[in-house]
Write a protein that holds these residues in place. Structure first.
Motif, short mmCIF file in Angstrom:
data_model
loop_
_atom_site.label_atom_id
_atom_site.label_comp_id
_atom_site.label_asym_id
_atom_site.label_seq_id
_atom_site.Cartn_x
_atom_site.Cartn_y
_atom_site.Cartn_z
N THR A 1 -6.56 1.06 7.72
CA THR A 1 -6.42 2.77 7.73
C THR A 1 -4.90 2.93 8.45
OG1 THR A 1 -8.96 2.79 8.03
CG2 THR A 1 -7.31 4.73 8.58
N ARG B 1 -9.91 5.96 -0.23
CA ARG B 1 -10.14 7.33 0.53
C ARG B 1 -8.76 7.86 1.25
NH1 ARG B 1 -15.46 7.24 2.96
NH2 ARG B 1 -15.98 7.71 1.00
N THR B 2 -8.59 9.12 0.59
CA THR B 2 -7.69 9.91 1.47
C THR B 2 -8.18 11.03 2.13
OG1 THR B 2 -5.88 9.29 -0.13
CG2 THR B 2 -5.40 11.27 1.35
N MET C 1 -5.22 7.52 5.34
CA MET C 1 -5.51 6.91 4.25
C MET C 1 -6.47 5.32 4.43
SD MET C 1 -2.26 7.27 1.74
CE MET C 1 -1.80 9.06 1.35
N ASN C 2 -7.32 5.24 3.56
CA ASN C 2 -8.25 4.01 3.73
C ASN C 2 -7.77 2.95 2.84
OD1 ASN C 2 -9.34 4.55 6.19
ND2 ASN C 2 -11.10 5.63 5.13
N HIS C 3 -7.27 1.89 2.83
CA HIS C 3 -6.87 0.70 1.80
C HIS C 3 -7.62 -0.09 2.07
CE1 HIS C 3 -2.89 3.07 1.30
NE2 HIS C 3 -3.11 3.21 2.45
N ARG D 1 -6.03 1.98 -2.43
CA ARG D 1 -6.37 3.07 -1.56
C ARG D 1 -8.07 3.62 -2.05
NH1 ARG D 1 -3.49 8.46 -2.40
NH2 ARG D 1 -2.17 6.97 -3.55
N LEU E 1 0.69 -1.33 -0.20
CA LEU E 1 -0.03 -0.05 -0.14
C LEU E 1 0.77 1.19 -0.02
CD1 LEU E 1 -2.47 -1.19 2.78
CD2 LEU E 1 -2.88 -1.52 0.32
N GLY F 1 1.19 5.71 -0.87
CA GLY F 1 0.69 6.99 -0.95
C GLY F 1 0.95 7.90 -0.03
N HIS F 2 1.77 7.55 1.34
CA HIS F 2 2.20 8.57 2.08
C HIS F 2 3.65 8.94 1.72
CE1 HIS F 2 -0.61 8.02 5.66
NE2 HIS F 2 -0.82 6.85 5.30
#
Length: 70
Positions: A38, A59-60, A47-49, A57, A20, A22-23
């Protein structure tokens, strides 16, 4: 700098299920609820994965002024 989180199932020979991403800073908090992981990071994002979804992902959440702690 891109931070990633690996989700694994150690019952299988090849244990890695999903990476995962994104961060942009260290992930300091995790929460798992059924198929949703999360993560909260020093980049002030939550972030929800969903590990069932190929893209991961779903939702952010933005708007925090400091580290996102769950």
């Amino acid at each position: 700098l891109v931070e990633s989180l690996s989700v694994s199932d150690t019952d299988f020979i090849v244990p890695q299920i999903r990476t995962l991403t994104g961060h942009t800073a260290r992930v300091g908090a995790l929460s798992w609820n059924e198929s949703v992981v999360t993560s909260g990071g020093r980049d002030a994002l939550i972030m929800n994965h969903d590990i069932r979804v190929a893209s991961g992902r779903v939702r952010t959440l933005v708007g925090h002024q400091q580290d996102a702690v769950l």
